[in-house]
Design an enzyme around this catalytic site. Structure first.
Site, PDB file in Angstrom:
ATOM      1  N   CYS A  75     -25.338  22.265  26.848  1.00  0.00           N
ATOM      2  CA  CYS A  75     -25.208  21.231  25.833  1.00  0.00           C
ATOM      3  C   CYS A  75     -23.744  21.162  25.430  1.00  0.00           C
ATOM      4  CB  CYS A  75     -26.080  21.575  24.639  1.00  0.00           C
ATOM      5  SG  CYS A  75     -25.949  20.369  23.346  1.00  0.00           S
ATOM      6  N   HIS A 162     -27.880  14.455  34.968  1.00  0.00           N
ATOM      7  CA  HIS A 162     -27.492  13.169  34.378  1.00  0.00           C
ATOM      8  C   HIS A 162     -27.555  12.066  35.423  1.00  0.00           C
ATOM      9  CE1 HIS A 162     -25.884  15.045  30.710  1.00  0.00           C
ATOM     10  NE2 HIS A 162     -25.578  16.036  31.529  1.00  0.00           N
ATOM     11  N   GLU A 213     -31.136  10.837  25.896  1.00  0.00           N
ATOM     12  CA  GLU A 213     -31.161  12.250  26.265  1.00  0.00           C
ATOM     13  C   GLU A 213     -32.542  12.711  26.679  1.00  0.00           C
ATOM     14  OE1 GLU A 213     -29.670  15.592  24.009  1.00  0.00           O
ATOM     15  OE2 GLU A 213     -28.000  14.357  23.345  1.00  0.00           O
ATOM     16  N   CYS A 222     -23.336  12.654  23.664  1.00  0.00           N
ATOM     17  CA  CYS A 222     -23.797  13.649  24.628  1.00  0.00           C
ATOM     18  C   CYS A 222     -22.573  14.188  25.347  1.00  0.00           C
ATOM     19  CB  CYS A 222     -24.761  12.989  25.614  1.00  0.00           C
ATOM     20  SG  CYS A 222     -25.367  14.110  26.866  1.00  0.00           S
ATOM     21  N   GLY A 225     -23.037  14.571  29.017  1.00  0.00           N
ATOM     22  CA  GLY A 225     -23.161  13.204  29.521  1.00  0.00           C
ATOM     23  C   GLY A 225     -21.806  12.519  29.643  1.00  0.00           C
TER      24      GLY A 225
HETATM   25  C1  ZDR Z   1     -26.626  15.895  25.763  1.00  0.00           C
HETATM   26  C2  ZDR Z   1     -26.360  17.162  25.076  1.00  0.00           C
HETATM   27  N1  ZDR Z   1     -26.667  17.003  23.698  1.00  0.00           N
HETATM   28  C3  ZDR Z   1     -24.869  17.466  25.224  1.00  0.00           C
HETATM   29  O1  ZDR Z   1     -24.116  17.236  24.256  1.00  0.00           O
HETATM   30  O2  ZDR Z   1     -24.454  17.878  26.293  1.00  0.00           O
HETATM   31  C4  ZDR Z   1     -27.161  18.214  25.774  1.00  0.00           C
HETATM   32  C5  ZDR Z   1     -28.569  18.406  25.249  1.00  0.00           C
HETATM   33  C6  ZDR Z   1     -29.515  18.773  26.353  1.00  0.00           C
HETATM   34  C7  ZDR Z   1     -30.069  17.566  27.047  1.00  0.00           C
HETATM   35  N2  ZDR Z   1     -30.954  16.809  26.197  1.00  0.00           N
HETATM   36  C8  ZDR Z   1     -30.843  18.057  28.279  1.00  0.00           C
HETATM   37  O3  ZDR Z   1     -30.191  18.308  29.295  1.00  0.00           O
HETATM   38  O4  ZDR Z   1     -32.079  18.214  28.240  1.00  0.00           O
END
Ligand code: ZDR
Length: 278
Positions: A75, A162, A213, A222, A225
């Protein structure tokens, strides 16, 4: 249970300090508790729960549970929050090493810890390692049909999966993310589900992005992301590093350096401290 509420560009997290105790619940109990904690009406409200754990391989170990209780490998916004938190508790120095399910990551602090630069490592591009249900060394401009839309998507793993589509700014603004987001997340092309990003290139060094997400829905930002969008744009030849990625919650600076690693710089902010009584 005491916790701290933090956010990175409005991507918000409940940080639980288990540095002294280690994980005092089973994985299933943490998953169930994450759902209740993240609920914005019956709980604290957050996109995810971050556990700060002791590590034998690094200064600290991070685990992240999405608001649906699923565990993510990495994350990007969360790791900056966790890093600032443990730094303020006296862990590490101007640099910090964090153990995640995506490997060991090195972080450096700026602005007295309020801004964090993260070495996110090298992106993983093979279909099998992302994972995408295709037999390909790279997943660039592959067809994706969802809800009547016929897109070309590029897939990148930053430890977590992603899928990125590039649209015009008008198409991006008009995209019904709540309808198409879940359909991409659960599309059979993505065996581990996927985070989904719709991006519009605004200059060779900037892009605007809307996020769906995996496990959390439409979030304000994200971090992994933003890295994935940058890598996808460079692979396609429509972006050049460094890239300012503007998300609904603000802008992250992303660089894909000659060493092959992606570097993400952005803020980490405190909101409040609390005690969970549920
Ligand atoms: C998108 C995220 N909040 C970040 O900042 O990188 C990561 C959260 C995890 C994401 N929802 C997943 O890979 O399941």
């Amino acid at each position: 249970m005491d916790f701290v509420k933090m956010h990175g560009l409005g991507n918000d997290f409940i940080v639980v300090d288990l540095l002294a105790t280690g994980p005092d619940r089973s994985d299933g109990e943490w998953a169930e508790l994450a759902v209740r904690l993240c609920d914005r009406h019956f709980g604290v409200g957050a996109d995810g729960v971050l556990l700060a754990l002791p590590s034998e391989a690094a200064d600290v170990r991070m685990r992240i549970f999405n608001s649906d209780g699923s565990e993510a490998e990495m994350c990007g916004n969360g790791i900056r929050c966790l890093a600032r938190y443990v730094r303020d508790r006296g862990v590490g120095g101007e640099r910090l090493r964090v153990e995640t399910l995506a490997g060991l990551l090195d972080l450096a602090f700026a602005e007295g810890g309020r801004a964090v630069r993260v070495d996110m490592g090298a992106p993983r591009l093979g279909a099998r390692e992302i994972p995408v249900a295709l037999d390909a060394e790279r997943v660039v401009d592959q067809p994706l049909e969802v809800d009547g839309y016929r897109w070309r998507f590029t897939a990148v793993s930053m430890g977590n999966p992603h899928a990125v589509v590039f649209l015009t700014p008008e198409e991006l603004a008009a995209l019904p993310l709540p309808t198409v987001g879940p359909q991409v997340e659960h599309h059979p092309l993505f065996p581990a589900r996927t985070n989904f990003h719709a991006a519009a290139v605004t200059s060779p060094h900037s892009a605007t992005v809307r996020v769906w997400e995996r496990g959390a829905g439409p979030t304000l930002a994200c971090g992994t992301g933003a890295c994935a969008v940058t890598v996808a744009g460079v692979l396609k030849g429509v972006l050049e590093s460094p890239v300012d990625v503007t998300l609904p919650g603000g802008t992250l600076r992303i660089a894909w350096e000659p060493d092959g690693h992606v570097y993400m710089t952005g803020p980490a902010e405190y909101v409040f401290r609390g005690t969970w009584l549920g």
